[in-house]
Every structure is written in structure tokens, then in C-alpha cells.
Design a protein around this motif. Structure first.
Motif, short mmCIF file in Angstrom:
data_model
loop_
_atom_site.label_atom_id
_atom_site.label_comp_id
_atom_site.label_asym_id
_atom_site.label_seq_id
_atom_site.Cartn_x
_atom_site.Cartn_y
_atom_site.Cartn_z
N LEU A 101 0.13 -8.70 -6.99
CA LEU A 101 1.15 -7.64 -6.75
C LEU A 101 0.56 -6.59 -6.26
N ALA A 102 1.23 -5.59 -5.78
CA ALA A 102 0.61 -4.20 -5.18
C ALA A 102 1.46 -3.19 -5.74
N PHE A 103 0.77 -2.22 -6.48
CA PHE A 103 1.42 -1.11 -6.75
C PHE A 103 0.95 0.12 -6.24
N LEU A 104 1.68 1.26 -6.27
CA LEU A 104 1.11 2.51 -5.74
C LEU A 104 0.88 3.18 -7.22
N THR A 130 6.58 2.55 -12.23
CA THR A 130 5.49 2.37 -11.62
C THR A 130 6.00 1.90 -10.00
N LEU A 131 5.38 2.53 -8.91
CA LEU A 131 5.90 1.98 -7.79
C LEU A 131 5.30 0.87 -7.25
N TYR A 132 6.12 -0.20 -6.94
CA TYR A 132 5.91 -1.51 -6.40
C TYR A 132 6.11 -1.63 -4.95
N PHE A 133 5.12 -2.43 -4.26
CA PHE A 133 5.16 -2.55 -2.88
C PHE A 133 6.00 -4.29 -2.79
N ASP A 134 7.26 -4.02 -2.86
CA ASP A 134 8.06 -5.29 -2.73
C ASP A 134 7.91 -6.04 -1.09
N GLU A 146 13.31 2.73 0.74
CA GLU A 146 12.90 2.45 -0.58
C GLU A 146 11.50 1.42 -0.81
N TRP A 147 10.42 2.05 -0.13
CA TRP A 147 9.20 1.19 -0.27
C TRP A 147 8.24 2.16 -0.18
N PRO A 148 7.47 2.36 -1.27
CA PRO A 148 7.63 1.35 -2.44
C PRO A 148 8.60 1.87 -3.36
N LYS A 149 9.03 1.16 -4.30
CA LYS A 149 10.11 1.55 -5.20
C LYS A 149 9.63 1.39 -6.58
#
Length: 160
Positions: A101-104, A130-134, A146-149
């Protein structure tokens, strides 16, 4: 037919492939013309797609098609998957590993293995904000908006 990525309509369909590591500057320089060439030549049953391709955050390969002009077929989607697999081999990178999973965080992409997620949430290293790259975002408008969200606005909400 190639369309610059920033000129895609909001409803353009996306396929996001997450690399298991950031691409180097040299790799990014080499891959960009390959992406444009693929988007230019990408077709469905002999009809050119209004397509684009972009690298985002040094780690995400995004293919896009304006479905309102010409829809991508199963065969054209297969072509795109084969193209991404060729990139994997050439650049020695994995684009199909869904266990990461990728987070910013602090302006950088941080990769977290699925098996580590609960522990990171429990430790407070990942929280609902925490911002997540969906990578399941499927259209250009949502990518822009809304990316990341925040993780709470994704399927990860069940962890909070």
C-alpha cells in the motif's frame, strides 16, 4: 491518438499501476517517450483510442482513455497489460504487486506491506488522516479531486 494527460476529460477511464519502488530520474526520462508512444498507438479493434499515459509521484504509472470517444476493449486492455509487463522486465520493477500500500508521508511515497498495516495503525504511524494512494481510482476527475485521499475515505476506513 495521444492526448496530453492534463487535457483528459473528467470521465476518462484510468488504470493505475503502482511500482514497488520509486523510479530513478534516468528511468523516468527513458520511460516517458515509451508511454507517449504506447498511448499514441493504443487501439481497440483497429480504432485508435484517445489515450494518455503519465508517471505520477515517481512511482505510479497511469494509463488513461477517453471512453466517450472510443471504449477500450478486452483486447486493448490486454495490450496495455502486456506493455506494462514489458516495462517491468526492462526496468526491473514490479507494477503488479498488490501486497503493498502506498501512503504520502512528509511529501514522500511510503510503501507499507499489507501484513504491516494493523501494526502501523496500532502504533499511530498510520491514522485516518494519512493520505492514501488508492489505485482503484478509475477516472481522471476523481484522480484530480481526491488522490491521494485520507485513509478514512477509502476501503482502509475499517482499520480506524
Amino acid at each position: 491518438m495521444y492526448i496530453p494527460f492534463d487535457q483528459l476529460p473528467p470521465q476518462a477511464r484510468l488504470w493505475i499501476y503502482q511500482a514497488n519502488r520509486p523510479l530513478t530520474e534516468a528511468e523516468q526520462t527513458e520511460i516517458k517517450p515509451l508511454l507517449e508512444r504506447f498511448a499514441t498507438d493504443w487501439s481497440s479493434h483497429g480504432r485508435g483510442l484517445q489515450a494518455s499515459a503519465q508517471l505520477l509521484h515517481k512511482q505510479f504509472l497511469v494509463l488513461a482513455n477517453n471512453e466517450s470517444a472510443t471504449a477500450a476493449s478486452g483486447c486493448s486492455i490486454d495490450k496495455s497489460v502486456n506493455f506494462v509487463r514489458e516495462l517491468e522486465q526492462h526496468f526491473n520493477v514490479a507494477f503488479f504487486d498488490r501486497t503493498q500500500l502506498a501512503f504520502l508521508k512528509d511529501g514522500n511515497v511510503e510503501m507499507v506491506g499489507m501484513q504491516e498495516l494493523k501494526a502501523k495503525v496500532a502504533a499511530g504511524e498510520i491514522d485516518e488522516n494519512t493520505l492514501y494512494f488508492d489505485t482503484l481510482v478509475n477516472n481522471y476527475g476523481d484522480l484530480q479531486a481526491e488522490w491521494p485521499k485520507p485513509a478514512r475515505q477509502s476501503w482502509l476506513s475499517r482499520y480506524f
